[in-house]
Motif scaffolding. Sequence first.
Motif, PDB file in Angstrom:
ATOM      1  N   ILE A 216       0.838  -1.212   0.000  1.00 20.76           N
ATOM      2  CA  ILE A 216       0.000   0.000   0.000  1.00 20.76           C
ATOM      3  C   ILE A 216       0.873   1.262   0.000  1.00 20.76           C
ATOM      4  CG2 ILE A 216      -1.956  -1.113   1.130  1.00 20.76           C
ATOM      5  CD1 ILE A 216      -0.997   0.160   3.771  1.00 20.76           C
ATOM      6  N   SER A 217       2.123   1.118  -0.430  1.00 17.76           N
ATOM      7  CA  SER A 217       3.054   2.258  -0.433  1.00 17.76           C
ATOM      8  C   SER A 217       2.541   3.474  -1.194  1.00 17.76           C
ATOM      9  CB  SER A 217       4.406   1.816  -1.000  1.00 17.76           C
ATOM     10  OG  SER A 217       4.968   0.790  -0.214  1.00 17.76           O
ATOM     11  N   PRO A 218       1.817   3.297  -2.325  1.00 18.91           N
ATOM     12  CA  PRO A 218       1.372   4.479  -3.087  1.00 18.91           C
ATOM     13  C   PRO A 218       0.513   5.461  -2.297  1.00 18.91           C
ATOM     14  CG  PRO A 218       1.193   2.510  -4.438  1.00 18.91           C
ATOM     15  CD  PRO A 218       1.503   2.045  -3.048  1.00 18.91           C
ATOM     16  N   TRP A 219      -0.199   4.992  -1.288  1.00 18.64           N
ATOM     17  CA  TRP A 219      -1.081   5.912  -0.566  1.00 18.64           C
ATOM     18  C   TRP A 219      -0.875   5.908   0.945  1.00 18.64           C
ATOM     19  CZ3 TRP A 219      -4.067   3.478   3.038  1.00 18.64           C
ATOM     20  CH2 TRP A 219      -4.343   2.119   2.837  1.00 18.64           C
ATOM     21  N   TRP A 220      -0.071   4.995   1.456  1.00 23.47           N
ATOM     22  CA  TRP A 220       0.090   4.878   2.910  1.00 23.47           C
ATOM     23  C   TRP A 220       0.652   6.167   3.507  1.00 23.47           C
ATOM     24  CZ3 TRP A 220      -1.575   2.748   7.010  1.00 23.47           C
ATOM     25  CH2 TRP A 220      -0.830   2.718   8.188  1.00 23.47           C
ATOM     26  N   GLY A 221       0.044   6.650   4.566  1.00 20.74           N
ATOM     27  CA  GLY A 221       0.458   7.882   5.225  1.00 20.74           C
ATOM     28  C   GLY A 221      -0.227   9.117   4.689  1.00 20.74           C
ATOM     29  N   PRO A 353      15.105  -6.200  -4.919  1.00 21.54           N
ATOM     30  CA  PRO A 353      14.509  -6.062  -3.582  1.00 21.54           C
ATOM     31  C   PRO A 353      14.244  -4.601  -3.249  1.00 21.54           C
ATOM     32  CG  PRO A 353      16.850  -6.539  -3.424  1.00 21.54           C
ATOM     33  CD  PRO A 353      16.513  -6.667  -4.876  1.00 21.54           C
ATOM     34  N   ALA A 354      13.113  -4.370  -2.623  1.00 18.54           N
ATOM     35  CA  ALA A 354      12.736  -3.007  -2.220  1.00 18.54           C
ATOM     36  C   ALA A 354      11.951  -3.074  -0.922  1.00 18.54           C
ATOM     37  CB  ALA A 354      11.909  -2.327  -3.308  1.00 18.54           C
ATOM     38  N   VAL A 355      12.130  -2.054  -0.101  1.00 19.05           N
ATOM     39  CA  VAL A 355      11.391  -1.962   1.159  1.00 19.05           C
ATOM     40  C   VAL A 355      10.082  -1.225   0.890  1.00 19.05           C
ATOM     41  CG1 VAL A 355      11.396  -1.078   3.514  1.00 19.05           C
ATOM     42  CG2 VAL A 355      13.519  -1.964   2.512  1.00 19.05           C
ATOM     43  N   ARG A 356       8.972  -1.883   1.247  1.00 16.23           N
ATOM     44  CA  ARG A 356       7.656  -1.306   0.962  1.00 16.23           C
ATOM     45  C   ARG A 356       6.759  -1.400   2.205  1.00 16.23           C
ATOM     46  NH1 ARG A 356       7.802   1.302  -3.807  1.00 16.23           N
ATOM     47  NH2 ARG A 356       5.657   0.721  -4.389  1.00 16.23           N
ATOM     48  N   SER A 357       5.712  -0.572   2.232  1.00 18.04           N
ATOM     49  CA  SER A 357       4.708  -0.624   3.301  1.00 18.04           C
ATOM     50  C   SER A 357       3.692  -1.706   2.965  1.00 18.04           C
ATOM     51  CB  SER A 357       4.010   0.729   3.442  1.00 18.04           C
ATOM     52  OG  SER A 357       4.927   1.738   3.817  1.00 18.04           O
ATOM     53  N   LEU A 358       3.608  -2.718   3.826  1.00 19.04           N
ATOM     54  CA  LEU A 358       2.759  -3.871   3.554  1.00 19.04           C
ATOM     55  C   LEU A 358       1.632  -3.965   4.583  1.00 19.04           C
ATOM     56  CD1 LEU A 358       5.543  -6.511   2.776  1.00 19.04           C
ATOM     57  CD2 LEU A 358       4.333  -5.007   1.187  1.00 19.04           C
ATOM     58  N   LEU A 359       0.436  -4.221   4.084  1.00 19.90           N
ATOM     59  CA  LEU A 359      -0.745  -4.366   4.942  1.00 19.90           C
ATOM     60  C   LEU A 359      -1.146  -5.834   4.998  1.00 19.90           C
ATOM     61  CD1 LEU A 359      -3.211  -3.316   6.542  1.00 19.90           C
ATOM     62  CD2 LEU A 359      -4.352  -2.918   4.342  1.00 19.90           C
ATOM     63  N   PRO A 360      -1.064  -6.486   6.159  1.00 22.16           N
ATOM     64  CA  PRO A 360      -1.500  -7.884   6.289  1.00 22.16           C
ATOM     65  C   PRO A 360      -3.027  -7.971   6.321  1.00 22.16           C
ATOM     66  CG  PRO A 360       0.032  -7.232   8.048  1.00 22.16           C
ATOM     67  CD  PRO A 360      -0.467  -5.987   7.407  1.00 22.16           C
ATOM     68  N   LEU A 361      -3.577  -8.961   5.654  1.00 23.03           N
ATOM     69  CA  LEU A 361      -5.014  -9.151   5.595  1.00 23.03           C
ATOM     70  C   LEU A 361      -5.369 -10.574   5.996  1.00 23.03           C
ATOM     71  CD1 LEU A 361      -5.704  -7.440   2.149  1.00 23.03           C
ATOM     72  CD2 LEU A 361      -6.110  -6.445   4.409  1.00 23.03           C
ATOM     73  N   SER A 362      -6.437 -10.710   6.786  1.00 23.55           N
ATOM     74  CA  SER A 362      -6.956 -12.020   7.181  1.00 23.55           C
ATOM     75  C   SER A 362      -8.464 -11.995   6.966  1.00 23.55           C
ATOM     76  CB  SER A 362      -6.659 -12.311   8.655  1.00 23.55           C
ATOM     77  OG  SER A 362      -5.272 -12.195   8.928  1.00 23.55           O
ATOM     78  N   VAL A 363      -8.963 -12.894   6.117  1.00 25.29           N
ATOM     79  CA  VAL A 363     -10.394 -12.927   5.825  1.00 25.29           C
ATOM     80  C   VAL A 363     -10.953 -14.277   6.240  1.00 25.29           C
ATOM     81  CG1 VAL A 363     -12.189 -12.561   4.113  1.00 25.29           C
ATOM     82  CG2 VAL A 363      -9.988 -11.439   3.849  1.00 25.29           C
ATOM     83  N   ALA A 387      -4.368  -1.905  -3.483  1.00 26.21           N
ATOM     84  CA  ALA A 387      -3.075  -1.589  -4.103  1.00 26.21           C
ATOM     85  C   ALA A 387      -3.163  -0.397  -5.041  1.00 26.21           C
ATOM     86  CB  ALA A 387      -2.547  -2.818  -4.861  1.00 26.21           C
ATOM     87  N   GLY A 388      -4.361  -0.083  -5.509  1.00 26.66           N
ATOM     88  CA  GLY A 388      -4.522   0.986  -6.496  1.00 26.66           C
ATOM     89  C   GLY A 388      -4.343   2.370  -5.940  1.00 26.66           C
TER      90      GLY A 388
END
Length: 388
Positions: A216-221, A353-363, A387-388
């Motif tokens: 979610i790096s494109p919009w996180w924060g 390799p790149a460091v990115r902001s990742l959101l864990p999801l559990s459904v 992701a968009g």
Amino acid sequence: MKIFKLPDLGEGLQDAVIREWHVAEGETVAVNQGLVTVETAKALVDVPSPWSGTVEKLYAAKDDTIDVGQPLVGFVEEKAEQSTSVGAAVGRDQPPSEEKPSDAGTVVGRIQQSGQTLGEETAPRTPVHRTATPAVRALARRLGVDLSQHQPQGERFTADEVRELAERKPKQEKEKKRPGKAPAKEASPARRAMALAMSRARDQVAPMTLCDQVDISPWWGEQSATLRLIRAVQEASAAEPNLNALYENDSLSPSETVNIGLAVDSPRGLYVPVLRDVAARSDEELLEQIEDYKEQARETGIAREDLQGATILLSNFGGMAGRYATPVVLPPTVAILGAGRVFQGVVAVDDKPAVRSLLPLSVSADHRAVTGGELARFLKALMRALAG
């Protein structure tokens, strides 16, 4: 005495806590006039009078817990009152009338007629005007504010007015110390409702859970994570409508609107108020209602009607801690999304390799109602929207 018993208030619990009486013994009330405010299943509910008449007895005191079906209010029996008054008017020594009663029967035997009036229908009276809603009255009780000693700025007191009045109280009144060890407290209605709901989930649901993470790096924060999750659930529900549904009596009923039950943590227990028809509401409206729900959960409790009607659930537990979970599906809903704590992870971007902001999801979903394929496609659509 005519007895009015505590009715089933539709919350699944078998008892309620008396929070405030609006009538007193000896008081005359009208049909549908508010008798008492009770707390059950996390909500404050006003119980109206089913009859007009005089209150003879209140069967419970403030903060008492009574079961559904137990006596709540006793009303004076009109017939008993009238027979007493008739007897007093006639007198013991008065000889009976020799006048023969008229025969009102047209079939075998006679039907005796009498001119005595056994009861008289009374028109409903205008309910007493309340200067505060049940939620605001509950807040005032917790803060020790006697609303009868004050006047609201408008037609009714607001929560902000109550807090302001509480701040004006002498400091020593707010610093009462209780010596010794406090006795164990009975579980609040909110916690008892939570326990009941979890027991139903354990006994009725066949759970399955899928987990993944999304970049979610494109919009996180820069954007509200909760709002993005709501919109993602909306899109995923359009892609896989069977997860935005109710499963009752072995029948799956997809909903035409997305009504998200949002898990809200509070010291009083877990609340799940509903954001109704999210597709028809603006981002600003949704964010404002979320903040209102959070404040109500902390301060006053949430109204019963706001806790009903969810078609899918969302728990954003990552705001506190934890990445993955096995969220509990609450029947009759079919699915629940759990969002974990965002973390910095290494992923491949353009084969590097790149460091990115990742959101864990559990459904989690009820496997009685939906297939594993439907759950996987729902999660895929959810990740694409985030992701968009």
